[in-house]
Motif scaffolding. Structure first.
Motif, PDB file in Angstrom:
ATOM      1  N   SER A  62       0.817  -1.216   0.000  1.00 47.41           N
ATOM      2  CA  SER A  62       0.000   0.000   0.000  1.00 47.41           C
ATOM      3  C   SER A  62       0.853   1.269   0.000  1.00 47.41           C
ATOM      4  O   SER A  62       0.415   2.308  -0.518  1.00 47.41           O
ATOM      5  CB  SER A  62      -0.946  -0.010   1.208  1.00 47.41           C
ATOM      6  OG  SER A  62      -0.199  -0.053   2.419  1.00 47.41           O
ATOM      7  N   LEU A  63       2.075   1.197   0.551  1.00 47.92           N
ATOM      8  CA  LEU A  63       2.952   2.376   0.602  1.00 47.92           C
ATOM      9  C   LEU A  63       3.965   2.384  -0.542  1.00 47.92           C
ATOM     10  O   LEU A  63       4.866   3.227  -0.584  1.00 47.92           O
ATOM     11  CB  LEU A  63       3.697   2.408   1.939  1.00 47.92           C
ATOM     12  CG  LEU A  63       2.801   2.561   3.188  1.00 47.92           C
ATOM     13  CD1 LEU A  63       3.640   2.463   4.453  1.00 47.92           C
ATOM     14  CD2 LEU A  63       2.047   3.886   3.150  1.00 47.92           C
ATOM     15  N   GLY A  64       3.824   1.435  -1.482  1.00 46.06           N
ATOM     16  CA  GLY A  64       4.749   1.367  -2.595  1.00 46.06           C
ATOM     17  C   GLY A  64       4.340   2.292  -3.729  1.00 46.06           C
ATOM     18  O   GLY A  64       3.403   3.101  -3.623  1.00 46.06           O
ATOM     19  N   LEU A  65       5.042   2.153  -4.849  1.00 46.06           N
ATOM     20  CA  LEU A  65       4.802   2.973  -6.031  1.00 46.06           C
ATOM     21  C   LEU A  65       4.333   2.078  -7.169  1.00 46.06           C
ATOM     22  O   LEU A  65       4.644   0.873  -7.210  1.00 46.06           O
ATOM     23  CB  LEU A  65       6.090   3.690  -6.437  1.00 46.06           C
ATOM     24  CG  LEU A  65       6.677   4.655  -5.387  1.00 46.06           C
ATOM     25  CD1 LEU A  65       7.988   5.231  -5.902  1.00 46.06           C
ATOM     26  CD2 LEU A  65       5.678   5.759  -5.048  1.00 46.06           C
ATOM     27  N   PRO A  66       3.561   2.657  -8.138  1.00 52.92           N
ATOM     28  CA  PRO A  66       3.127   1.861  -9.280  1.00 52.92           C
ATOM     29  C   PRO A  66       4.312   1.295 -10.054  1.00 52.92           C
ATOM     30  O   PRO A  66       5.361   1.921 -10.183  1.00 52.92           O
ATOM     31  CB  PRO A  66       2.334   2.854 -10.122  1.00 52.92           C
ATOM     32  CG  PRO A  66       1.875   3.889  -9.154  1.00 52.92           C
ATOM     33  CD  PRO A  66       2.980   4.029  -8.155  1.00 52.92           C
ATOM     34  N   ASN A  67       4.107   0.058 -10.542  1.00 50.68           N
ATOM     35  CA  ASN A  67       5.134  -0.666 -11.298  1.00 50.68           C
ATOM     36  C   ASN A  67       6.420  -0.814 -10.498  1.00 50.68           C
ATOM     37  O   ASN A  67       7.529  -0.779 -11.059  1.00 50.68           O
ATOM     38  CB  ASN A  67       5.437   0.022 -12.638  1.00 50.68           C
ATOM     39  CG  ASN A  67       4.397  -0.328 -13.698  1.00 50.68           C
ATOM     40  OD1 ASN A  67       3.646  -1.283 -13.561  1.00 50.68           O
ATOM     41  ND2 ASN A  67       4.334   0.480 -14.737  1.00 50.68           N
ATOM     42  N   SER A  68       6.282  -1.004  -9.205  1.00 50.78           N
ATOM     43  CA  SER A  68       7.458  -1.179  -8.351  1.00 50.78           C
ATOM     44  C   SER A  68       7.220  -2.344  -7.397  1.00 50.78           C
ATOM     45  O   SER A  68       6.081  -2.724  -7.134  1.00 50.78           O
ATOM     46  CB  SER A  68       7.746   0.098  -7.569  1.00 50.78           C
ATOM     47  OG  SER A  68       6.700   0.329  -6.630  1.00 50.78           O
ATOM     48  N   ILE A  69       8.346  -2.879  -6.899  1.00 45.35           N
ATOM     49  CA  ILE A  69       8.297  -3.974  -5.937  1.00 45.35           C
ATOM     50  C   ILE A  69       9.028  -3.485  -4.692  1.00 45.35           C
ATOM     51  O   ILE A  69      10.256  -3.363  -4.691  1.00 45.35           O
ATOM     52  CB  ILE A  69       8.982  -5.234  -6.483  1.00 45.35           C
ATOM     53  CG1 ILE A  69       8.344  -5.673  -7.817  1.00 45.35           C
ATOM     54  CG2 ILE A  69       8.897  -6.378  -5.465  1.00 45.35           C
ATOM     55  CD1 ILE A  69       9.104  -6.776  -8.515  1.00 45.35           C
ATOM     56  N   GLN A  70       8.270  -3.138  -3.654  1.00 37.81           N
ATOM     57  CA  GLN A  70       8.879  -2.614  -2.434  1.00 37.81           C
ATOM     58  C   GLN A  70       9.043  -3.757  -1.428  1.00 37.81           C
ATOM     59  O   GLN A  70       8.094  -4.495  -1.159  1.00 37.81           O
ATOM     60  CB  GLN A  70       8.031  -1.509  -1.822  1.00 37.81           C
ATOM     61  CG  GLN A  70       8.647  -0.906  -0.566  1.00 37.81           C
ATOM     62  CD  GLN A  70       7.942   0.333  -0.101  1.00 37.81           C
ATOM     63  OE1 GLN A  70       8.519   1.419  -0.043  1.00 37.81           O
ATOM     64  NE2 GLN A  70       6.660   0.216   0.218  1.00 37.81           N
ATOM     65  N   VAL A  71      10.286  -3.901  -0.890  1.00 39.79           N
ATOM     66  CA  VAL A  71      10.571  -4.985   0.044  1.00 39.79           C
ATOM     67  C   VAL A  71      11.159  -4.406   1.314  1.00 39.79           C
ATOM     68  O   VAL A  71      11.708  -3.289   1.326  1.00 39.79           O
ATOM     69  CB  VAL A  71      11.549  -6.008  -0.583  1.00 39.79           C
ATOM     70  CG1 VAL A  71      10.981  -6.583  -1.865  1.00 39.79           C
ATOM     71  CG2 VAL A  71      12.916  -5.379  -0.854  1.00 39.79           C
ATOM     72  N   THR A  72      11.059  -5.152   2.374  1.00 36.47           N
ATOM     73  CA  THR A  72      11.621  -4.723   3.652  1.00 36.47           C
ATOM     74  C   THR A  72      13.115  -5.038   3.714  1.00 36.47           C
ATOM     75  O   THR A  72      13.651  -5.774   2.872  1.00 36.47           O
ATOM     76  CB  THR A  72      10.902  -5.418   4.807  1.00 36.47           C
ATOM     77  OG1 THR A  72      11.098  -6.829   4.668  1.00 36.47           O
ATOM     78  CG2 THR A  72       9.412  -5.128   4.789  1.00 36.47           C
ATOM     79  N   GLU A  73      13.753  -4.519   4.730  1.00 36.13           N
ATOM     80  CA  GLU A  73      15.185  -4.763   4.907  1.00 36.13           C
ATOM     81  C   GLU A  73      15.422  -6.254   5.200  1.00 36.13           C
ATOM     82  O   GLU A  73      16.433  -6.830   4.755  1.00 36.13           O
ATOM     83  CB  GLU A  73      15.744  -3.902   6.037  1.00 36.13           C
ATOM     84  CG  GLU A  73      17.259  -3.979   6.150  1.00 36.13           C
ATOM     85  CD  GLU A  73      17.815  -2.936   7.103  1.00 36.13           C
ATOM     86  OE1 GLU A  73      19.049  -2.801   7.158  1.00 36.13           O
ATOM     87  OE2 GLU A  73      17.016  -2.271   7.791  1.00 36.13           O
ATOM     88  N   ALA A  74      14.501  -6.889   5.909  1.00 35.87           N
ATOM     89  CA  ALA A  74      14.658  -8.309   6.208  1.00 35.87           C
ATOM     90  C   ALA A  74      14.654  -9.134   4.917  1.00 35.87           C
ATOM     91  O   ALA A  74      15.444 -10.059   4.743  1.00 35.87           O
ATOM     92  CB  ALA A  74      13.535  -8.766   7.133  1.00 35.87           C
ATOM     93  N   PHE A  75      13.769  -8.793   3.997  1.00 37.30           N
ATOM     94  CA  PHE A  75      13.715  -9.516   2.728  1.00 37.30           C
ATOM     95  C   PHE A  75      14.948  -9.208   1.885  1.00 37.30           C
ATOM     96  O   PHE A  75      15.488 -10.075   1.201  1.00 37.30           O
ATOM     97  CB  PHE A  75      12.433  -9.151   1.970  1.00 37.30           C
ATOM     98  CG  PHE A  75      12.159 -10.035   0.784  1.00 37.30           C
ATOM     99  CD1 PHE A  75      11.660 -11.315   0.939  1.00 37.30           C
ATOM    100  CD2 PHE A  75      12.423  -9.574  -0.507  1.00 37.30           C
ATOM    101  CE1 PHE A  75      11.419 -12.120  -0.166  1.00 37.30           C
ATOM    102  CE2 PHE A  75      12.184 -10.380  -1.604  1.00 37.30           C
ATOM    103  CZ  PHE A  75      11.680 -11.666  -1.438  1.00 37.30           C
TER     104      PHE A  75
END
Length: 493
Positions: A436-449
């Protein structure tokens, strides 16, 4: 000859043949005995009658030719009696007939005194004579005694002892011939009956037994081939009681075949329905969870410490759906999510659910999966490529927003109706926030991932963002997979 003996050996090897042979033989022997034993008795009486007749003729002739006695004499004189016996012996010697083989004779006067005799002296039963009997008979061993009273006008009694050894021998031979004839007749009738029984009864019964054995084996192993099997009872008709049995066998076989065919069809229908249910259940739940539910009827949620969770959302889909027909919206979503389902199968990940235009997938459960983080990253990159392809086909300009996190979750099935395999826990919430806090056409991951993937992928660090319930978090955009550690990333944000 050998084949005939083999046939007879087979015939008498049958238990029913032996029983029938015994009773037929015994019955014929009994019947023949009832008929022929009286015949032997009649023959015996005939021999005695011939003996008496033969002797009587001689004695009557001799007495008629005796010298006349004095006027008023009532008994033979001693001289006449001796003459009578001597002439009787001479007549026997001249005749040489076995009927007149004499051993002795005695002449009694009217008071029972012996007048003359020769050889063995037979004993006279005077009471029998006084009782009016004409003949005195003594049938013991090889001796037969007979008597004649009132010889002509003489009041005398002549008793003669015959040697009947020859007559008895002939009588025994007659009985042996009768017995042999009885045995031959019995054996012939028994053998004929058994041969006819073998052809008309036993052989068909054995064929029927073979048919029953064959049909039983086919019922167990291959019931579809019963009607095509070469069964004697199915191809032969008989108009007798055995034919009735064969008709019942055919009817029974038809009923069994029909019932088996119906059972097979029912089992196939059940199997098809079961396969449909299995397929439907596996489309709803993971295979391991589905098996657990089938066996135990309940499934307790289970904790997993190392799981990757991905959320994807179609940007602007709500606004697009406002101007489209429901059927078009459903078709478009089906195409998009079906392509995502194929990717999840390729990478061995577990689709969890769809919520509206959002898609959720997890890796590392319900069965452990080494490298699930890399599989999740590859699928996320493929999802962006797949969306571009679908846009070219459909003419739309849809975009994906993807978020990934890894950590511990609780997974399982709860409730008793409309089962769904779901995840709970902080890792699920964080992954949802990454989307939900990401951007279109993007893959947002956490530091753990990010740490899970290491240096095999290209990332772009993003400024720390405020995540509800978590505060500031350092996140990254997944750009692509490195071709080699020496080359730069090929994907840029």
């Amino acid at each position: 000859m050998g084949s005939k003996l083999h046939f007879l050996a087979q015939l008498f090897s049958r238990r029913i043949s032996r029983r029938v042979a015994f009773w037929i033989f015994a019955s014929i022997v009994a019947i023949e005995a009832i008929i022929l034993v009286p015949s032997a008795r009649r023959q015996e009486r005939e021999f005695i009658r011939q003996l008496e007749d033969h002797t009587s003729i001689k004695i009557t002739w001799l007495v008629a030719n005796l010298p006349k006695t004095q006027q008023g004499a009532t008994s033979l004189t001693s001289t006449q009696a001796d003459t009578l016996l001597q002439e009787l012996q001479a007549a026997v010697m001249q005749d040489k007939s076995p009927m007149l083989a004499l051993q002795g004779a005695v002449v009694y006067d009217n008071v029972g005194q012996i007048i003359a005799s020769f050889g063995d002296r037979p004993t006279l039963d005077w009471q029998a004579i006084e009782g009016g009997q004409t003949y005195y008979k003594n049938w013991t061993e090889d001796v037969y005694d007979s008597s004649w009273s009132a010889l002509g006008q003489h009041n005398c009694t002549l008793v003669i002892r015959h040697n009947i050894a020859g007559i008895k021998t002939e009588l025994i031979q007659y009985k042996l011939r009768i017995g042999l004839l009885v045995i031959i007749i019995s054996l012939f009738v028994t053998a004929s009956t058994l041969i006819v029984m073998q052809i008309l009864v036993i052989a068909p019964i054995l064929k029927l037994r073979e048919d029953l054995q064959t049909a039983g084996e086919l019922v167990i192993s291959n019931p579809e081939q019963i009607h095509t099997a070469e069964l004697h009872s199915l191809n032969h008709q008989r108009k007798d009681e055995l034919g009735d049995v064969m008709d019942e066998f055919r009817a029974m076989l038809t009923r069994i075949t029909t019932e088996i065919q119906q059972r097979i069809e029912a089992e196939q229908n059940v199997r098809r329905e079961q396969e449909k249910s299995e397929e439907l259940l596996l489309n709803i739940l993971p295979a391991a969870v589905a098996e657990e539910l089938k066996e135990n009827r309940h499934y307790v949620a289970e904790g997993f410490s190392n799981v990757s969770v991905l959320f994807a959302d179609i940007v602007g889909f709500t606004a697009l759906s406002a101007n489209k027909k429901p059927a078009e919206i459903v078709t478009l979503l089906n195409d998009i999510f079906s392509s995502f389902d194929r990717l999840s199968e390729i990478y061995g990940l577990e689709k969890i659910k769809t919520i509206g235009d959002a898609y959720m997938v997890a890796g590392g459960l319900p069965m452990p999966q080494p490298g699930h983080a890399m599989c999740m990253a590859d699928m996320a990159l493929e999802m962006l490529s797949e969306m571009e392809r679908l846009n070219q086909v459909s003419g739309y300009n849809l975009q994906l927003r993807i978020g990934i996190h890894c950590g511990s979750v609780v997974a399982g099935v709860i409730g008793t109706r409309k089962f769904i395999y779901d995840l709970w826990g902080d890792s699920v919430n964080v992954a949802s926030r990454m989307e939900s806090l990401g951007l279109p056409n993007s893959i947002q991951v956490t530091e753990a991932f990010h740490k899970k993937l290491g240096d095999q992928y290209c990332f772009q660090q993003r400024e720390a963002i405020d995540v509800k319930g978590k505060g500031l978090m350092q996140t990254y955009f997944l750009l692509g997979k490195k071709v080699s550690l020496a080359r730069t990333c090929q994907h840029q944000l």
